[in-house]
Design an enzyme around this catalytic site. Structure first.
Site, short mmCIF file in Angstrom:
data_model
loop_
_atom_site.label_atom_id
_atom_site.label_comp_id
_atom_site.label_asym_id
_atom_site.label_seq_id
_atom_site.Cartn_x
_atom_site.Cartn_y
_atom_site.Cartn_z
N SER A 83 0.80 -1.23 0.00
CA SER A 83 0.00 0.00 0.00
C SER A 83 0.82 1.28 0.00
O SER A 83 0.25 2.37 -0.06
CB SER A 83 -0.98 0.01 1.18
OG SER A 83 -2.08 -0.83 0.91
N LYS A 86 -0.05 3.69 -2.73
CA LYS A 86 -1.06 4.75 -2.65
C LYS A 86 -0.44 6.13 -2.46
O LYS A 86 -1.11 7.15 -2.69
CB LYS A 86 -2.04 4.45 -1.53
CG LYS A 86 -2.87 3.17 -1.74
CD LYS A 86 -3.85 2.95 -0.61
CE LYS A 86 -4.73 1.73 -0.84
NZ LYS A 86 -4.06 0.46 -0.48
N SER A 143 -6.42 3.30 4.17
CA SER A 143 -5.74 2.60 3.08
C SER A 143 -6.76 1.86 2.22
O SER A 143 -6.57 0.70 1.83
CB SER A 143 -4.69 1.62 3.61
OG SER A 143 -3.75 1.28 2.61
N LYS A 245 2.87 6.65 5.48
CA LYS A 245 2.05 5.56 4.95
C LYS A 245 2.62 4.20 5.32
O LYS A 245 3.83 4.01 5.33
CB LYS A 245 1.95 5.67 3.42
CG LYS A 245 0.92 4.75 2.78
CD LYS A 245 -0.49 5.26 3.04
CE LYS A 245 -1.55 4.25 2.59
NZ LYS A 245 -1.66 3.08 3.49
#
Length: 308
Positions: A83, A86, A143, A245
């Site tokens: 992720s 992203k 997320s 993140k």
């Protein structure tokens, strides 16, 4: 009249126990001097526990002000981003905001393809919409895979075309080893990056979009009357950490890009491949402390991997 001190003509012998201590002192003293001499010329080794096997682990710490690399292991090795992907989805969304292509009130539609993405997601149904401001929060905090795909389809026409835009932008900002195949980071054998490239992306988000960077420090948000909580436990754990993140798929292990900004120091820390989120976070904290310590510059660090 002067007095002279007469020598003892018959000194008394030392008791046996005192003679033994004296002999030991003669042996130990040179060793202590040798050790003291060594510590002044050779910096001591520091042992750093690594919460991952070497074939998955990658890490880098960069001084975000100077670009100087403060620590790295396998930082250019190919890894799955999970992720962390992203971050680039958001980079392109921030560019669209900046150019006026979208506003924070723009409604993004959710397609069948977006709604069908596996968790973690916001569980939208086909035909529903989400405003850009909420979409950013859903991607950062939750997320949300369905929202990331919806953003990609809106900006790129299709997720595949958007992935091409993501890869092109990666090259433009200096990410030399990254290929994106989707907007979410869900498993794809052809989607890969490196710890170095993720540090480049983290620094680019911080410097390019300072007015939007506050999103990355949010740990929850309200959506449709419901409190949506995040899982970046570095927020609030270490003073100065302000994002950005986390990511996980089975192939990648637990990944994170962390921004630190306090007391005049700015760091970007990337850790990839950890065996658990808790161990990953412990490791990030150790790397931050190591990077801020003035004594570590001349210290050799020995790594102790999880399987050793």
């Amino acid at each position: 009249m002067t007095r002279t001190v007469q020598p003892l003509s018959n000194p008394r012998p030392l008791p046996l126990i005192q003679r033994l201590f004296a002999a030991l002192a003669l042996l130990v003293l040179p060793l202590l001097v040798l050790v003291a001499g060594c510590t002044t010329t050779t910096p001591p080794d520091a042992v750093l526990a690594v919460p991952a096997p070497p074939q998955k682990y990658a890490a880098i710490v960069v001084d975000a002000k100077t670009g100087k690399q403060l620590f790295e292991v396998n930082s250019t090795a190919q890894r799955y981003p999970a992720s962390l992907t992203k971050m680039m989805t958001l980079y392109l969304l921030f560019e669209a905001l900046e150019s006026g292509r979208v506003t924070k009130e723009t409604q993004i539609p959710v397609s069948d393809h977006a709604a069908s993405q596996p968790p973690t997601k916001m569980r939208f149904r086909r035909g529903e919409t989400i405003d850009v401001d909420s979409a950013i929060r859903a991607i950062v905090v939750r997320s949300a895979n369905d929202v990331a795909v919806a953003v990609g389809e809106y900006l790129g026409g299709s997720e595949e075309q958007f992935a091409g835009m993501m890869t092109a932008k990666a090259r433009q900002i200096g990410m030399t080893s990254t290929v994106f195949r989707n907007a979410s980071g869900l498993p794809d054998d052809d989607q890969h990056t490196s710890a170095r490239d993720m540090a480049v992306l983290g620094m680019a988000l911080h410097s390019r979009f300072p007015q939007q960077f506050h999103y990355f420090s949010e740990s929850d948000f309200m959506f449709r009357g419901r409190l949506v909580r995040g899982h970046n436990d570095m927020l609030g754990r270490v003073r100065g950490v302000d994002g950005i993140k986390t990511g996980y798929i089975r192939a990648s292990g637990f990944n994170i890009v962390t921004s630190y900004d306090a007391d005049g120091r700015q760091l970007i820390v990337v850790v990839m491949g950890a065996d658990s989120a808790r161990q990953r976070n412990d490791h990030v904290e150790a790397l931050i402390q190591r990077s801020l310590s003035p004594d570590m510059a001349d210290t050799k660090t020995r790594l102790m991997f999880a399987e050793q």
